[in-house]
Scaffold this active site. Structure first.
Site, PDB file in Angstrom:
ATOM      1  N   ASP A   1       9.494   3.336   3.324  1.00 53.32           N
ATOM      2  CA  ASP A   1       9.283   4.794   3.406  1.00 53.32           C
ATOM      3  C   ASP A   1       9.981   5.542   2.275  1.00 53.32           C
ATOM      4  O   ASP A   1      10.353   6.711   2.430  1.00 53.32           O
ATOM      5  CB  ASP A   1       9.763   5.348   4.761  1.00 53.32           C
ATOM      6  CG  ASP A   1       9.203   4.584   5.946  1.00 53.32           C
ATOM      7  OD1 ASP A   1       7.975   4.413   5.995  1.00 53.32           O
ATOM      8  OD2 ASP A   1       9.991   4.135   6.793  1.00 53.32           O
TER       9      ASP A   1
ATOM     10  N   LYS B   1       6.781   5.324  -2.280  1.00 58.20           N
ATOM     11  CA  LYS B   1       6.093   4.513  -3.286  1.00 58.20           C
ATOM     12  C   LYS B   1       4.701   5.035  -3.608  1.00 58.20           C
ATOM     13  O   LYS B   1       4.275   5.021  -4.761  1.00 58.20           O
ATOM     14  CB  LYS B   1       6.017   3.063  -2.802  1.00 58.20           C
ATOM     15  CG  LYS B   1       7.387   2.400  -2.645  1.00 58.20           C
ATOM     16  CD  LYS B   1       7.291   0.991  -2.104  1.00 58.20           C
ATOM     17  CE  LYS B   1       6.911   0.947  -0.640  1.00 58.20           C
ATOM     18  NZ  LYS B   1       7.940   1.526   0.259  1.00 58.20           N
TER      19      LYS B   1
ATOM     20  N   ALA C   1       1.937  -0.674   6.298  1.00 59.32           N
ATOM     21  CA  ALA C   1       2.363   0.239   5.234  1.00 59.32           C
ATOM     22  C   ALA C   1       1.701   1.605   5.441  1.00 59.32           C
ATOM     23  O   ALA C   1       0.582   1.705   5.943  1.00 59.32           O
ATOM     24  CB  ALA C   1       1.980  -0.325   3.873  1.00 59.32           C
ATOM     25  N   GLY C   2       2.400   2.647   5.031  1.00 55.89           N
ATOM     26  CA  GLY C   2       1.843   3.997   5.048  1.00 55.89           C
ATOM     27  C   GLY C   2       2.262   4.714   3.787  1.00 55.89           C
ATOM     28  O   GLY C   2       3.332   5.297   3.722  1.00 55.89           O
ATOM     29  N   HIS C   3       1.423   4.639   2.739  1.00 50.47           N
ATOM     30  CA  HIS C   3       1.763   5.259   1.458  1.00 50.47           C
ATOM     31  C   HIS C   3       1.135   6.649   1.392  1.00 50.47           C
ATOM     32  O   HIS C   3      -0.089   6.793   1.411  1.00 50.47           O
ATOM     33  CB  HIS C   3       1.289   4.375   0.310  1.00 50.47           C
ATOM     34  CG  HIS C   3       2.067   3.095   0.211  1.00 50.47           C
ATOM     35  ND1 HIS C   3       1.856   2.145  -0.758  1.00 50.47           N
ATOM     36  CD2 HIS C   3       3.095   2.615   0.966  1.00 50.47           C
ATOM     37  CE1 HIS C   3       2.700   1.139  -0.598  1.00 50.47           C
ATOM     38  NE2 HIS C   3       3.452   1.407   0.453  1.00 50.47           N
TER      39      HIS C   3
ATOM     40  N   THR D   1       5.300  -2.828  14.344  1.00 53.09           N
ATOM     41  CA  THR D   1       4.241  -1.811  14.412  1.00 53.09           C
ATOM     42  C   THR D   1       3.072  -2.277  15.269  1.00 53.09           C
ATOM     43  O   THR D   1       2.149  -1.512  15.524  1.00 53.09           O
ATOM     44  CB  THR D   1       3.712  -1.479  13.003  1.00 53.09           C
ATOM     45  OG1 THR D   1       3.219  -2.677  12.390  1.00 53.09           O
ATOM     46  CG2 THR D   1       4.805  -0.874  12.144  1.00 53.09           C
TER      47      THR D   1
ATOM     48  N   ARG E   1      -1.133 -22.813   8.301  1.00 47.62           N
ATOM     49  CA  ARG E   1      -2.305 -23.375   7.628  1.00 47.62           C
ATOM     50  C   ARG E   1      -3.576 -23.385   8.487  1.00 47.62           C
ATOM     51  O   ARG E   1      -4.428 -24.269   8.333  1.00 47.62           O
ATOM     52  CB  ARG E   1      -2.005 -24.786   7.090  1.00 47.62           C
ATOM     53  CG  ARG E   1      -0.871 -24.816   6.086  1.00 47.62           C
ATOM     54  CD  ARG E   1      -0.641 -26.181   5.495  1.00 47.62           C
ATOM     55  NE  ARG E   1      -0.234 -27.175   6.485  1.00 47.62           N
ATOM     56  CZ  ARG E   1       1.016 -27.331   6.912  1.00 47.62           C
ATOM     57  NH1 ARG E   1       1.974 -26.558   6.455  1.00 47.62           N
ATOM     58  NH2 ARG E   1       1.319 -28.256   7.801  1.00 47.62           N
TER      59      ARG E   1
ATOM     60  N   GLN F   1       6.584  -1.646   2.212  1.00 43.59           N
ATOM     61  CA  GLN F   1       7.864  -1.735   2.930  1.00 43.59           C
ATOM     62  C   GLN F   1       9.030  -1.615   1.927  1.00 43.59           C
ATOM     63  O   GLN F   1       8.906  -0.906   0.948  1.00 43.59           O
ATOM     64  CB  GLN F   1       7.962  -3.016   3.762  1.00 43.59           C
ATOM     65  CG  GLN F   1       7.041  -3.045   4.973  1.00 43.59           C
ATOM     66  CD  GLN F   1       5.637  -3.483   4.643  1.00 43.59           C
ATOM     67  OE1 GLN F   1       5.420  -4.466   3.952  1.00 43.59           O
ATOM     68  NE2 GLN F   1       4.656  -2.754   5.132  1.00 43.59           N
TER      69      GLN F   1
END
Length: 418
Positions: A13, A16, A39-41, A129, A143, A221
């Site tokens: 936060d 970015k 993510a929350g940009h 989240t 895998r 992050q």
């Protein structure tokens, strides 16, 4: 041509998205290298707020190509929602985005597993989240995950096999996530992914650098949430540090140029985990309210505290940061005095490093005068002397220049120091 890396130095936060948007005119390619829709940009321009979760923050600039690298995990449902909003704004997403064939796909059952695992932890929750990130990375390491390249190769059978495996695990847990309801739009998202440009992006990115194209690698992050070097187990499931750009995009360490480290003029953290400088008083509440410290992805209130220089210096070391970008200096406008944590008291000893046992440290502070004024200034020289002193102290202690100072969320409130 080398690739520059931009990443957060705290618990995420840091801002970015805004800085990638500001820097994008200097780059041909913006490439996300890890994380997913957790993510929350946030970007603000033309008085409109935009929040991106998976798509790189260069998407709003006309000439930039945006790559979603192999280190990213993609939820087709959320991705389609994001794309639909961009298309409604007239953005030609199909022309501006390339997907890695090796990026892993978040399934509806991954989200159910995330909720089930977090609920089972009781009072030891890590603050997930619940976007399915962890279970997706788990399948990747085990895998037997699904990748973007799989959607054109016997996808239905592979999906059914993975789903059945998850459903067997879920029989042992309680959860409320409606898998069937999510699946319909999730498969619409799969169709969208299939219609976009899918590449072996590690080859493409290296070819573009060899051709002289400028690349900016965008992290998600923050360093202190890194799976290896963060405050484990209260971390994310990927490598958020500069080395993650190499594994998440397929570029050599020798191909990395500048490493831009973003940090707030104070600290925040969302969810559980140690936070040495956390404030529980009126100062913390002021930071939260003035800084609008509520998660753009979850809406959860962020915990707030003074700048932690011990943690910042650790993050600079781990990442090899070459330039510092300070965000949200304007949030501190109303304080009479401002503190910086310069050391910790740990088991009766003063230390200047980050111990594994971060739960049991007490911050040692140095106090600075506040500036008590708004910041409409457009150049660094115009900023108050108290801010100059604050920045100079950080530069002296870290040995790294602060080359950007952000005085607000909008594009134009960005001071770039020459």
């Amino acid at each position: 041509m080398k690739a520059d890396v931009l990443l957060g130095l705290q618990w995420g936060d840091e801002g970015k998205g805004k800085i990638v948007d500001v820097l994008t005119p200097n780059y041909d390619i913006i490439a996300r290298f890890q994380g997913g829709p957790n993510a929350g940009h946030t970007l603000v321009f033309n008085n409109v707020k935009h929040v991106l979760h998976t798509i790189p923050s260069g998407i709003f600039r006309e000439n930039a190509l945006n790559i979603i690298g192999n280190g990213v995990v993609i939820d087709p449902y959320i991705f389609k929602e994001e794309v639909d909003k961009l298309v409604a704004q007239g953005i030609d997403v199909a022309k501006k985005i390339i997907l890695s064939s090796k990026a892993h796909i978040i399934m509806p059952t991954h989200k159910a597993l995330d909720e089930a695992y977090e609920n089972a932890k009781g009072d030891k929750k890590i603050g997930s989240t619940k976007k399915g990130i962890g279970p997706t990375y788990t399948d990747k390491i085990a895998r037997h995950g699904l990748r973007v390249g799989d959607i054109v190769n016997n996808f239905e059978a592979r999906y059914a096999e993975c789903k059945n495996n998850h459903l067997q695990i879920l029989k042992n847990y309680e959860y409320s996530f409606d898998i069937a309801a999510y699946e319909k739009q999730w498969f619409e998202g799969i169709a969208l992914l299939k219609s976009l440009r899918i590449e072996t992006t590690e080859v493409f990115v290296n070819q573009q650098m060899q051709a002289g194209k400028a690349v900016l690698c965008e992290g998600a992050q923050g360093t202190l949430l890194d799976i290896e070097f963060g405050s484990y187990p209260f971390v994310t499931s990927s490598n958020t540090i500069s080395a993650g750009a190499c594994t998440g995009l397929g570029i050599s360490p020798r191909a990395v140029g500048e490493v831009f480290g973003i940090f707030k003029a104070y600290c925040t953290r969302v969810g559980s985990g140690p936070f040495p400088t956390e404030l529980f008083d009126a100062n913390g509440k002021t930071m939260q309210n003035v800084g609008m410290e509520f998660g753009s992805t979850t809406g959860r209130a962020r915990r707030c505290g003074w700048l932690d220089l011990v943690a910042l210096k650790y993050a600079i070391m781990i990442n090899g940061v070459t330039q510092l970008f300070m965000m949200k200096i304007d949030v501190l406008n109303s304080f009479d005095s401002i503190k910086i944590c310069t050391a910790y008291n740990y088991k009766g000893t003063t230390i200047d490093y980050l111990p594994d046992d971060l739960e049991n440290v007490e911050p040692v502070y140095q106090e600075f005068a506040g500036w008590k004024q708004d910041l409409p200034m457009s150049s660094y020289e115009e900023l108050p002397a108290a801010i100059h002193a604050y920045v100079a102290f950080i530069e002296k202690e870290t040995g790294i220049p602060v080359t950007i100072v952000s005085t607000g969320p909008e594009r134009e409130k960005t001071i770039i120091r020459k």
